[in-house]
Every structure is written in C-alpha cells, then in structure tokens.
Design a protein around this motif. Structure first.
Motif, PDB file in Angstrom:
ATOM      1  N   ILE A 102       0.842  -1.204   0.000  1.00 31.64           N
ATOM      2  CA  ILE A 102       0.000   0.000   0.000  1.00 31.64           C
ATOM      3  C   ILE A 102       0.875   1.251   0.000  1.00 31.64           C
ATOM      4  O   ILE A 102       0.606   2.212  -0.726  1.00 31.64           O
ATOM      5  CB  ILE A 102      -0.953  -0.012   1.217  1.00 31.64           C
ATOM      6  CG1 ILE A 102      -2.001  -1.111   1.054  1.00 31.64           C
ATOM      7  CG2 ILE A 102      -1.621   1.351   1.399  1.00 31.64           C
ATOM      8  CD1 ILE A 102      -2.825  -1.385   2.296  1.00 31.64           C
ATOM      9  N   ASN A 103       1.921   1.245   0.790  1.00 38.75           N
ATOM     10  CA  ASN A 103       2.843   2.388   0.859  1.00 38.75           C
ATOM     11  C   ASN A 103       3.453   2.678  -0.508  1.00 38.75           C
ATOM     12  O   ASN A 103       3.549   3.838  -0.929  1.00 38.75           O
ATOM     13  CB  ASN A 103       3.934   2.122   1.901  1.00 38.75           C
ATOM     14  CG  ASN A 103       4.812   3.333   2.120  1.00 38.75           C
ATOM     15  OD1 ASN A 103       4.329   4.454   2.096  1.00 38.75           O
ATOM     16  ND2 ASN A 103       6.094   3.101   2.345  1.00 38.75           N
ATOM     17  N   GLN A 104       3.851   1.636  -1.222  1.00 44.17           N
ATOM     18  CA  GLN A 104       4.439   1.817  -2.550  1.00 44.17           C
ATOM     19  C   GLN A 104       3.412   2.403  -3.520  1.00 44.17           C
ATOM     20  O   GLN A 104       3.724   3.294  -4.316  1.00 44.17           O
ATOM     21  CB  GLN A 104       4.974   0.491  -3.087  1.00 44.17           C
ATOM     22  CG  GLN A 104       6.229   0.018  -2.386  1.00 44.17           C
ATOM     23  CD  GLN A 104       6.671  -1.360  -2.868  1.00 44.17           C
ATOM     24  OE1 GLN A 104       5.883  -2.123  -3.419  1.00 44.17           O
ATOM     25  NE2 GLN A 104       7.940  -1.673  -2.645  1.00 44.17           N
ATOM     26  N   LYS A 105       2.182   1.907  -3.450  1.00 48.76           N
ATOM     27  CA  LYS A 105       1.139   2.411  -4.350  1.00 48.76           C
ATOM     28  C   LYS A 105       0.799   3.864  -4.042  1.00 48.76           C
ATOM     29  O   LYS A 105       0.598   4.671  -4.960  1.00 48.76           O
ATOM     30  CB  LYS A 105      -0.108   1.526  -4.265  1.00 48.76           C
ATOM     31  CG  LYS A 105       0.115   0.172  -4.896  1.00 48.76           C
ATOM     32  CD  LYS A 105      -1.094  -0.724  -4.796  1.00 48.76           C
ATOM     33  CE  LYS A 105      -0.757  -2.080  -5.404  1.00 48.76           C
ATOM     34  NZ  LYS A 105      -1.854  -3.034  -5.305  1.00 48.76           N
TER      35      LYS A 105
ATOM     36  N   THR B 217       1.219   9.534  -5.480  1.00 47.63           N
ATOM     37  CA  THR B 217       1.657  10.888  -5.139  1.00 47.63           C
ATOM     38  C   THR B 217       2.523  11.463  -6.250  1.00 47.63           C
ATOM     39  O   THR B 217       2.357  12.630  -6.643  1.00 47.63           O
ATOM     40  CB  THR B 217       2.433  10.874  -3.802  1.00 47.63           C
ATOM     41  OG1 THR B 217       1.575  10.378  -2.777  1.00 47.63           O
ATOM     42  CG2 THR B 217       2.927  12.256  -3.433  1.00 47.63           C
ATOM     43  N   GLU B 218       3.416  10.664  -6.783  1.00 47.98           N
ATOM     44  CA  GLU B 218       4.269  11.124  -7.883  1.00 47.98           C
ATOM     45  C   GLU B 218       3.433  11.495  -9.096  1.00 47.98           C
ATOM     46  O   GLU B 218       3.675  12.525  -9.732  1.00 47.98           O
ATOM     47  CB  GLU B 218       5.283  10.044  -8.254  1.00 47.98           C
ATOM     48  CG  GLU B 218       6.383   9.840  -7.240  1.00 47.98           C
ATOM     49  CD  GLU B 218       7.345   8.734  -7.640  1.00 47.98           C
ATOM     50  OE1 GLU B 218       7.524   8.490  -8.855  1.00 47.98           O
ATOM     51  OE2 GLU B 218       7.925   8.114  -6.732  1.00 47.98           O
TER      52      GLU B 218
ATOM     53  N   MET C 268       3.076  15.180 -10.832  1.00 46.99           N
ATOM     54  CA  MET C 268       3.356  15.405 -12.255  1.00 46.99           C
ATOM     55  C   MET C 268       2.154  16.040 -12.940  1.00 46.99           C
ATOM     56  O   MET C 268       2.312  16.949 -13.767  1.00 46.99           O
ATOM     57  CB  MET C 268       3.734  14.089 -12.943  1.00 46.99           C
ATOM     58  CG  MET C 268       5.104  13.599 -12.558  1.00 46.99           C
ATOM     59  SD  MET C 268       5.712  12.053 -13.330  1.00 46.99           S
ATOM     60  CE  MET C 268       4.424  11.439 -14.327  1.00 46.99           C
ATOM     61  N   LEU C 269       0.957  15.586 -12.609  1.00 41.27           N
ATOM     62  CA  LEU C 269      -0.245  16.173 -13.200  1.00 41.27           C
ATOM     63  C   LEU C 269      -0.389  17.639 -12.794  1.00 41.27           C
ATOM     64  O   LEU C 269      -0.804  18.474 -13.604  1.00 41.27           O
ATOM     65  CB  LEU C 269      -1.491  15.392 -12.778  1.00 41.27           C
ATOM     66  CG  LEU C 269      -1.662  14.017 -13.421  1.00 41.27           C
ATOM     67  CD1 LEU C 269      -2.838  13.277 -12.794  1.00 41.27           C
ATOM     68  CD2 LEU C 269      -1.849  14.132 -14.919  1.00 41.27           C
TER      69      LEU C 269
END
Length: 60
Positions: A12-15, A20-21, A25-26
């Motif tokens: 979950i932390n990785q996702k 967030t990245e 970027m958006l």
C-alpha cells in the motif's frame, strides 16, 4: 499473520507513493497548460484589439 500484514502495508505504501508522484506530475502539467491558455488568451485579446482598431479606422 503479522508478516503478511506488514507485506500488504508495504505494498500500500508503494502504491500511495506512486500515486503521489503521478498527482505531482499532473499538477506540473496543469500549470504548463494554464500558462499556454494564458498566452492564447492574450493573443486573442490582442487580435480583437487590432481588429477593433481597424474597424474604427475604416469607419472614420
């Protein structure tokens, strides 16, 4: 049982980090689009001003 929970939490932390990245970027792309829209709006305003000036000169 605890190890599986930790593994899932890490997943979950990785996702969340990836999400967030992407959101960041958006946000940057949105700023770029906003700048482009501002430029287009300024050009359109200038074009309308020039058109109106020509119309006034023509009607004088």
């Amino acid at each position: 049982m605890v190890a599986k929970s930790i593994e899932q939490m890490n997943g979950i932390n990785q996702k969340v980090s990836s999400s967030t990245e992407v959101v960041n970027m958006l946000g940057e792309k949105s700023k770029e689009v906003g700048s482009i829209v501002s430029i287009i709006t300024e050009i359109a305003s200038q074009t309308n001003l020039e058109k109106n000036t020509r119309n006034v000169r023509t009607n004088q």
